[in-house]
Design an enzyme around this catalytic site. Structure first.
Site, PDB file in Angstrom:
ATOM      1  N   TRP A  99       0.846  -1.198   0.000  1.00  0.00           N
ATOM      2  CA  TRP A  99       0.000   0.000   0.000  1.00  0.00           C
ATOM      3  C   TRP A  99       0.878   1.244   0.000  1.00  0.00           C
ATOM      4  CZ3 TRP A  99      -1.384   4.668   1.409  1.00  0.00           C
ATOM      5  CH2 TRP A  99      -2.721   5.083   1.348  1.00  0.00           C
ATOM      6  N   CYS A 206      -6.858  -3.518  -1.678  1.00  0.00           N
ATOM      7  CA  CYS A 206      -6.451  -3.413  -0.277  1.00  0.00           C
ATOM      8  C   CYS A 206      -7.393  -4.280   0.542  1.00  0.00           C
ATOM      9  CB  CYS A 206      -6.533  -1.955   0.171  1.00  0.00           C
ATOM     10  SG  CYS A 206      -6.492  -1.714   1.958  1.00  0.00           S
ATOM     11  N   HIS A 208      -8.885  -3.817   3.090  1.00  0.00           N
ATOM     12  CA  HIS A 208      -9.987  -3.118   3.738  1.00  0.00           C
ATOM     13  C   HIS A 208     -10.832  -2.346   2.731  1.00  0.00           C
ATOM     14  CE1 HIS A 208      -6.970  -3.864   6.923  1.00  0.00           C
ATOM     15  NE2 HIS A 208      -8.050  -4.326   7.504  1.00  0.00           N
ATOM     16  N   ARG A 243      -1.610 -15.063   3.356  1.00  0.00           N
ATOM     17  CA  ARG A 243      -2.696 -14.181   3.794  1.00  0.00           C
ATOM     18  C   ARG A 243      -3.989 -14.623   3.124  1.00  0.00           C
ATOM     19  NH1 ARG A 243      -3.060  -7.669   2.444  1.00  0.00           N
ATOM     20  NH2 ARG A 243      -5.147  -7.761   1.517  1.00  0.00           N
TER      21      ARG A 243
END
Length: 538
Positions: A99, A206, A208, A243
């Site tokens: 990011w 991302c 989120h 992840r």
């Protein structure tokens, strides 16, 4: 002995060495679906020792100790060499965020949100930027210590600048060969570990953001295997972190893996046509924008979208079966871990009828299947990834201790030695999430659950923004008073070494190298008479 015999001997000696390497306790939980013979055959004749391997071993030692002691290492996303030298004084690992790199360090210099649409060398370049700084400041410090008498050396800083770097590999930036090339870049440029997520590369977001599309479990396992294979070819202990974004994902590319079937959504209304067919007809009729959205919303309201298990439970509850609870329990027990085809047969046997369920009908216009994520979904994926990953990280919407415990307990029920990672994200509103006393203990409490490595992805970005905004605002009003009060005086009061920025940058070190070359004298020494940094001597 002929050349071919010598070549064979070298090959088999190297195979034996790799097999011996894989016997190390480092690999006691690692599954490799390939052989030492295959790995060695893909190596070149010149053996290269990568410095990042030292860092990988160091990182593994840190995490082994943490997991054993139910503790955690915690760090944050680092932006630049200044930051990495200050972090080294207090934190034992360094994180490099995709990011942050996307917004501040793309190799094209074109900033972007976190969509992983920057060139694949962007994050490896940032790793190298920090790694070279770590090596330089380590050399600089050692020279200062070794040229200081023993009885005075305790006054000289002794910082471990060589903190292991863990970096963001996004989704691997393409297919399996891209994953391998990216892994190679990271190893060459100083990374001790990398994490890779189970999103689809073309739609990566991302963790989120909304609209996340997953790949099948088997596809992500292939990525993890590709990382390990490339690291093995290079002879390094690089850590692979898996992840999963499945906790909040709403779409998946394929139904090919039966382990994903319980979480794929289908229509239970046999009287409606597939959504995409309906939308194509509407577009051909000249409808657009809000009209198309209204048509889709109406279809979704009628479709009876649900998971197959929920469809079976509803069918049993609406059936004339005498003991519905027992029938439901029987179905859920027998269908666990089964494919949708097998689950349909079990449901028909128990319910006495076919259950209508169509996961093709609600597919999006891009062809994705609808998916229902959640913590149990993430556990399902983590359990599958565990044999191929050194750590596992579930991306989550909130800093929820109960959820973190549910995930840890679910993974450890199958893989009790699995180390976990946790994103202490700045995307969370921490003030709303928990009181300050709980914030203070959150890392420690997670560490006790097995989250051996934790990190604030974007703290480097946010702290830089905060001090920049604070100083610029004050500087605009107060001039040099703002610099003195907000920067230089606090630097001096807190012993921040950058206050003497010439020394911090290595000017003394370079002067001493020049003097070494010129016989001990240099009229152009940077730190000679007249340097303004003398003003800071007490």
């Amino acid at each position: 002995m002929s050349y071919i015999e010598e070549e064979d001997q070298r090959y088999w000696d190297e195979v034996a060495a790799v097999k011996n390497w894989w016997k190390d306790s480092r690999w006691r939980y690692t599954k490799r679906p390939f052989t030492a013979e295959q790995i060695v055959a893909k190596r070149g004749n010149l053996k290269i020792e990568y410095p990042s391997n030292v860092q990988a071993k160091k990182l593994w030692g840190i995490l082994e100790r943490n997991f054993k002691n139910k503790e955690a290492s915690f760090t944050y996303g680092c932006l630049d060499p200044t930051m990495v030298t200050q972090m080294a004084k207090y934190l034992d690992t360094v994180y490099v965020s995709g990011w942050q790199s996307s917004s501040t360090a793309s190799s094209t210099d074109e900033p972007s949100p976190d969509l992983a649409d920057y060139p694949m060398n962007t994050v490896p370049n940032k790793v190298n930027h920090l790694w070279m700084a770590q090596l330089f400041h380590d050399r600089k410090q050692r020279e200062e210590r070794m040229t200081t008498p023993k009885d005075q050396r305790h006054k000289v800083a002794n910082v471990d600048y060589l903190r292991p770097i863990i970096a963001d590999a996004d989704t691997g930036h393409g297919g399996l060969t891209a994953v391998m090339k990216l892994t190679k870049l990271f190893v060459e440029r100083g990374a001790a570990g990398i994490h890779i997520e189970d999103q689809a590369p073309g739609t990566k977001k991302c963790g989120h953001m909304a609209g996340k599309v997953l790949v099948p479990i088997s596809e992500h396992i292939n990525r993890l295997v590709a990382i390990r294979a490339q690291a093995d070819i290079m002879g390094t202990d690089l850590l692979a972190i898996a992840r999963t974004d499945s906790e909040a994902a709403t779409l998946i590319t394929s139904t090919i893996d039966h382990r994903d079937h319980p979480f794929i959504i289908g229509s239970t209304n046999p009287d409606i046509q597939p959504l995409n067919d309906l939308m194509v007809m509407a577009e051909q009729a000249g409808k657009n924008g809000a009209e198309l959205q209204a048509i889709e919303d109406e279809w979704l309201a009628k479709a009876g979208l649900k998971l197959f298990n929920d469809a079976v439970v509803d069918a049993i509850n609406n059936s004339p079966l005498p003991n519905k609870k027992a029938a439901i329990e029987k179905y859920l027990t027998q269908s666990k871990g089964k494919s949708n085809l097998e689950a349909r047969a079990i449901a028909k046997e128990i319910a006495g009828t076919d259950i209508y369920f169509d996961w093709e009908a609600p597919r999006t216009r891009e062809g994705y299947y609808r998916y229902q994520g959640g913590t149990q979904c993430a556990i399902n994926r983590a359990v599958a990834y565990a044999p191929f990953a050194d750590l596992i990280w579930m991306e989550s919407k909130l800093p929820d201790y109960k959820q973190a415990k549910e995930f840890a307990d679910g993974v450890h029920a199958v893989w009790p030695e699995q180390k976990l990672a946790y994103n202490l994200s700045p995307s969370f509103n921490w003030k709303k999430a928990m009181p300050r006393d709980e914030q203070e203990t959150y890392i420690k409490r997670l560490g006790a659950l097995g989250y051996a490595w934790q990190f604030i992805t974007l703290a480097g970005l946010h702290t830089t923004a905060l001090i920049s905004d604070t100083f610029a605002k004050a500087y605009a009003k107060q001039g040099m008073r703002a610099y003195g009060e907000l920067v230089q005086e606090p630097e001096m009061a807190n012993g921040v070494d950058v206050v003497t920025h010439q020394k911090w940058s290595g000017a003394n070190y370079v002067d001493n190298m020049l003097k070494m070359i010129t016989g001990g004298v240099s009229s152009t020494a940077a730190m000679g008479k007249g340097v303004t940094e003398d003003q800071f001597k007490s």
